[in-house]
Design an enzyme around this catalytic site. Structure first.
Site, short mmCIF file in Angstrom:
data_model
loop_
_atom_site.label_atom_id
_atom_site.label_comp_id
_atom_site.label_asym_id
_atom_site.label_seq_id
_atom_site.Cartn_x
_atom_site.Cartn_y
_atom_site.Cartn_z
CG ASP A 10 11.31 -4.44 -29.67
OD1 ASP A 10 11.68 -4.41 -28.48
OD2 ASP A 10 10.55 -5.31 -30.13
CG ASP A 131 12.78 -15.63 -28.32
OD1 ASP A 131 12.26 -15.16 -27.30
OD2 ASP A 131 13.76 -15.12 -28.88
#
Length: 241
Positions: A10, A131
């Site tokens: 990330d 998500d």
């Protein structure tokens, strides 16, 4: 059946970071994204999940840096690009960089017509990130609500989505174990493949996910567990195979 593992890198402000529950400002800095990606490639990863957090949060992007990583490593590892892919420009940039697969999130919730078009055009080179908090989707870097999980899936299934990346937001970066119940619910309601994401903290978590392989959960993203050295990638790959 084996499980494909995708170590995550990330990227925020040009650095490799991990967040807690996806919250901006909760970053732990792990240094160079390229070095992180190269480490996982050299340790035997077949896929890497590369995320542009600035693009996801709408605070800029790390597009040049991500392109460089794909360019340098893309011939020995498949790279799935994620974060802020929500229009033709960002999708084209990801595909032109050489990504094997692109994960779209918010866009699938806010622009279903566009999402249907790109799924039709690119097939299994496009995955949709789901998500989730409970059964409610989280959008825009998890800062907004995005509707009902199963209603959204019904639409995406109807336009031919071939893969979902399912993250329980409450579990992400918390090292508290994956939400096996949620993964099972999603897999049982779709013919698409499912990638598990969030909460994996020990090798037994991978064994638990592996029990869902026969219903379509064929891969898992590894984040904090690797960076916190809860186990090595080699150990995880052994379990996955």
């Amino acid at each position: 059946m084996s499980l494909t593992l995708l170590p995550a890198v990330d990227v925020r402000d040009g650095k490799a970071v991990r967040l807690r529950q996806g919250e901006s400002g909760s970053e732990t800095d792990y240094g160079s994204p390229f070095e992180a990606a190269r480490t996982w490639a050299e340790a035997g990863a077949e896929w890497i999940h590369l995320v542009d957090l600035d693009a996801a949060f709408g605070t800029g992007n790390n597009r040049g840096q991500l392109r460089e990583i794909v360019h340098e490593l893309g011939d020995r590892v498949n790279i799935e690009l994620s974060g802020g892919v929500r229009d033709d420009d960002s999708l084209d940039a990801a595909l032109e960089a050489g990504a094997a697969r692109v994960n779209i999130g918010t866009a699938a919730l806010e622009n279903p017509d566009w999402t249907a078009l790109v799924i039709k055009k690119y097939g299994d080179r496009v995955a949709v990130g789901l998500d989730v908090r409970g059964h409610t989707l989280a959008a825009r870097g998890w800062t907004k609500e995005g509707g009902d999980l199963f209603e959204t899936m019904k639409f995406l299934d109807s336009v031919g989505c071939s893969r979902y990346v399912v993250t329980d937001v409450a579990k992400d970066g918390m090292m508290s174990g994956p939400n096996i119940g949620l993964l099972r619910e999603v897999a049982e309601r779709t013919d698409a493949k499912v990638t598990a994401s969030g909460g994996i903290s020990k090798l037994d978590d991978l064994r638990a996910i592996k029990t869902l392989a026969e219903i379509g959960v064929d891969s898992a993203i590894l984040g904090k567990s690797l960076y916190a050295r809860a186990f090595t990638l080699q150990e995880a790959l052994e379990v996955a195979r």
